[in-house]
Design an enzyme around this catalytic site. Structure first.
Site, PDB file in Angstrom:
ATOM      1  N   SER A 204       4.534   8.078   4.502  1.00 21.94           N
ATOM      2  CA  SER A 204       3.320   8.510   3.812  1.00 21.94           C
ATOM      3  C   SER A 204       2.272   7.414   3.894  1.00 21.94           C
ATOM      4  O   SER A 204       2.591   6.224   3.988  1.00 21.94           O
ATOM      5  CB  SER A 204       3.638   8.807   2.341  1.00 21.94           C
ATOM      6  OG  SER A 204       2.458   8.990   1.592  1.00 21.94           O
TER       7      SER A 204
ATOM      8  N   TYR B 240       7.013   6.408  -6.254  1.00 22.56           N
ATOM      9  CA  TYR B 240       6.838   7.065  -4.959  1.00 22.56           C
ATOM     10  C   TYR B 240       6.323   6.082  -3.911  1.00 22.56           C
ATOM     11  O   TYR B 240       6.865   5.993  -2.794  1.00 22.56           O
ATOM     12  CB  TYR B 240       5.864   8.235  -5.123  1.00 22.56           C
ATOM     13  CG  TYR B 240       5.545   8.964  -3.839  1.00 22.56           C
ATOM     14  CD1 TYR B 240       6.462   9.839  -3.265  1.00 22.56           C
ATOM     15  CD2 TYR B 240       4.325   8.783  -3.206  1.00 22.56           C
ATOM     16  CE1 TYR B 240       6.173  10.513  -2.083  1.00 22.56           C
ATOM     17  CE2 TYR B 240       4.015   9.441  -2.032  1.00 22.56           C
ATOM     18  CZ  TYR B 240       4.938  10.305  -1.470  1.00 22.56           C
ATOM     19  OH  TYR B 240       4.643  10.960  -0.305  1.00 22.56           O
TER      20      TYR B 240
END
Length: 700
Positions: free
Chosen positions: A577, A590
């Site tokens: 990501s 995250y």
């Protein structure tokens, strides 16, 4: 043991209601599809059917006799009307005047296009003269196991006479072509009351005046042979009885999962191969039997069987009683080398001055006592079909051994078929392989938007794909969509939790059994969470780390083990990501887990390089469409973080990008394709951002 006689007989499936109102060509197709739907009648792509039909000539307007016959490369079980070649019968008969004898019969194939009716683009096959010269309107040619069992027996002619009397005749072995067509014509002229003929080591021809009569005769003749063989098999152990016992099903698959990548690595260095495993009862009866060591080297008899399965199989020296798997794996390279040397010697003994160069010398079929049969080919469908052909060959050997002795094709005849110049020309006309042909990919998070898009991209380039996901329901739906687009052979699925070490190992082993090994891992399983650090629970932190860091480690470790066992290199792609490089508020768990992914990939790139295993990262950002992690709380939390609503979040992400464009699953899939394909063969340890531009996430 063999099933009862009743269970083995073919069902006559002709339905007059369904056949009503069909044209002659449509009845031919109906008959063909019925016959081809049962592998006991003929194998995939094997056999052919025909009808001589009166048609209006598009040039003269007159009614002319036209041969409709299965075209080159077709399959009677699945073909449509456009699968038939159509040829003027008067022109086919006129070819007899041009025929210069058996030494020149191959040149007759070049004349077939001159006989084409109505500019039909479907190429006529080498079997066209066999149908044209039989003086009956409807003709079937099939490779039924029961018939070939008789045809491949040492006493083939006498057995044919015993079973059928004069109703079905017999002709000695002759390679398909113009000469055999003339033989069939003469047989019919000399035997006007016969309904068919057995071709030694080949198959069955039957005929009739109507499509229904021809079909009925074909089914009846096969059932007569089937019943005759079954009666003689009652109480008799197949192949002289068993000398090995089959291992339990789970253990058979475990051993196949170890053997298949090792074999694939040895035979797939020049061209990627895909594997297929078959442990059906017919296969186990054969590989465990007393007669297998003597029968297997004889090879197959029917030309269609032989072309799919090579001159003979390789028997793997596994002993299920001793469990000597490690010894077998250690000696596998020597066994493969010995097979190659034997094949090269066969080529040298049999080659002719104009023979094509030697082709792939590796075995197609691998027989493993107590375990089953493994086949390898350029793609999954061909590997599966090769296995089906060898099961047909097993049935033939079983039947022939019951009533006589089995005979394979003579070596020179086998070679002349394998290296037939007409067959070589067909191979040369095949399209070039797609860029990922023969490669096997495992995609975690495979049921999500990105995972499904990557799978679709890989499948479109010829790869086989194992989808792995924790959601069985989503997996089923995704697999169904991909099967509809790409066919059932190329897609498999397995339910897997990436945090479960045993489940990960099972999924990798399942990939090895289903496809033979692994070349590409796309680690894509995801989770997302959003909370200020003071509200981030230890459970939430650990869940992010378990899936996005530990899960990626577990899957990569098992993939590395399999790729090293193959010795063919590989490509590992992490879907990370933008947040692994650029911090975001209220997402510490995250972002930290994604950063861990990226650094793990760098470490693995260092470790995998010497084995040719490349490891790269794709960093997407804000892929909302189709992504399951953007459902529920995560979407609400990110919308709250940025002060917008659900509808405005995608537009917000688009506007904050440098290029002002939305990122879609297909965009990420394209980057994953780049890292899987040879386009990036010299790239490892790299990061490719697919985020429409984010200055904070620039890797350097």
């Amino acid at each position: 043991m063999l099933k009862s006689v009743k269970d083995q007989l073919l069902e006559n499936r002709w339905d007059e209601a369904e056949a009503a109102g069909k044209s002659e060509s449509e009845l031919l197709l109906y008959r063909s599809n019925l016959l081809g739907s049962d592998k006991r009648v003929t194998n995939y792509g094997g056999g052919n059917t025909s009808a001589k039909i009166m048609e209006r000539d598009p040039l003269t307007g007159e009614m002319v006799e036209v041969l409709w016959v299965k075209g080159s490369g077709g399959d009677i079980g699945s073909m449509k009307l456009d699968g038939f070649a159509t040829l003027y019968m008067d022109r086919l008969r006129a070819l007899k005047k041009l025929y210069r004898g058996v030494e020149h019969e191959d040149e007759m194939v070049g004349y077939l296009p001159h006989c084409t009716f109505n500019l039909n683009p479907r190429a006529a096959s080498i079997d066209t003269p066999l149908h044209a010269f039989v003086p009956h309107r409807h003709v079937d040619h099939v490779h039924a196991d029961a018939i070939i069992a008789i045809a491949a027996s040492a006493d083939s002619r006498a057995l044919t006479q015993e079973i059928f009397g004069g109703r079905v005749g017999w002709l000695p072995w002759k390679r398909p072509g113009f000469e055999l067509g003339l033989w069939l014509e003469k047989f019919c002229q000399d035997n006007p009351d016969a309904v068919g003929v057995v071709l030694e080591s080949h198959g069955l021809f039957t005929w009739g005046d109507t499509a229904r009569a021809c079909y009925d005769t074909t089914i009846e003749v096969i059932n007569t042979a089937t019943a005759w063989l079954a009666e003689r098999a009652e109480g008799v152990a197949p192949f002289g009885g068993a000398v090995h016992e089959s291992l339990p099903a789970e253990e058979r698959r475990r051993i196949a999962a170890r053997l298949m990548p090792a074999i694939r690595g040895l035979i797939g260095r020049e061209e990627y191969k895909v594997g297929h495993f078959d442990d059906s009862q017919a296969v186990l009866d054969f590989v465990n039997s007393r007669a297998m060591p003597d029968l297997a080297p004889l090879g197959t008899s029917c030309p269609d069987h032989f072309l799919r399965t090579k001159i003979r199989p390789l028997v793997v020296g596994f002993d299920p009683a001793r469990g000597n798997l490690e010894d077998v794996l250690g000696g596998l390279s020597q066994a493969v080398d010995a097979y190659r040397a034997d094949y090269a010697a066969y080529y040298q003994r049999c080659k002719r001055p104009d023979s094509p160069p030697m082709r792939d010398p590796n075995a197609v079929v691998y027989l493993v006592p107590g375990v089953g049969m493994i086949t390898f080919a350029r793609d999954k469908a061909t590997a599966r079909i090769s296995a089906e052909f060898y099961v047909n060959a097993i049935n033939v050997m079983r039947g022939a051994s019951l009533v006589s002795s089995y005979r394979g094709l003579p070596e020179q005849e086998a070679f002349d078929i394998e290296y037939w110049l007409l067959e070589e020309a067909k191979l040369q006309r095949m399209p070039r392989p797609r860029s990922l042909a023969g490669r096997v990919a495992l995609i975690t998070g495979g049921a999500g938007g990105i995972g499904a898009a990557v799978a679709d991209r890989y499948l479109s380039e010829g790869a086989c794909v194992m989808l792995a996901d924790i959601s069985a329901e989503a997996l089923e739906a995704t697999q169904a969509r991909l099967v509809q687009r790409h066919g059932g052979d190329m897609v498999r699925s397995v339910v897997m939790d990436v945090t479960d070490e045993a489940a990960v190992a099972r999924a990798i082993a399942e990939t090895a059994v289903e496809f033979g090994g692994l070349d590409i891992l796309v680690s894509n399983a995801g989770i997302a969470s959003s909370a200020p650090v003071e509200e981030t629970s230890l459970e939430l932190w650990n869940r992010n780390m378990a899936i996005l860091s530990t899960g990626y480690f577990l899957v990569s470790r098992e993939a590395f083990r399999l790729m090293r066992a193959q010795g063919m290199g590989g490509s590992v792609v992490f879907v990370a990501s933008k947040n692994g490089l650029a911090a975001s508020p209220n997402a510490s768990a995250y972002c930290t887990a994604k950063a861990s992914e990226i650094h793990l990939a760098r470490c693995l790139a260092l470790e995998g390089a010497e084995a040719g295993i490349r490891v790269n990262v794709v960093n997407p950002d804000a892929v909302l469409r189709g992504s399951r992690i953007w459902e529920g709380e995560w979407l609400e939390q990110r919308a709250a973080t940025y002060g917008t609503d659900k509808q405005g979040l995608e537009e917000m992400y688009r506007q904050r990008s440098l290029l002002k464009r939305s990122v879609l699953p297909e965009d990420v899939a394209e980057a994953c394709y780049f890292f899987a394909a040879d386009l990036s063969a010299k790239s490892t340890g790299n990061i490719l951002n697919v985020d429409a531009g984010n200055v904070q996430a620039f890797p350097r």
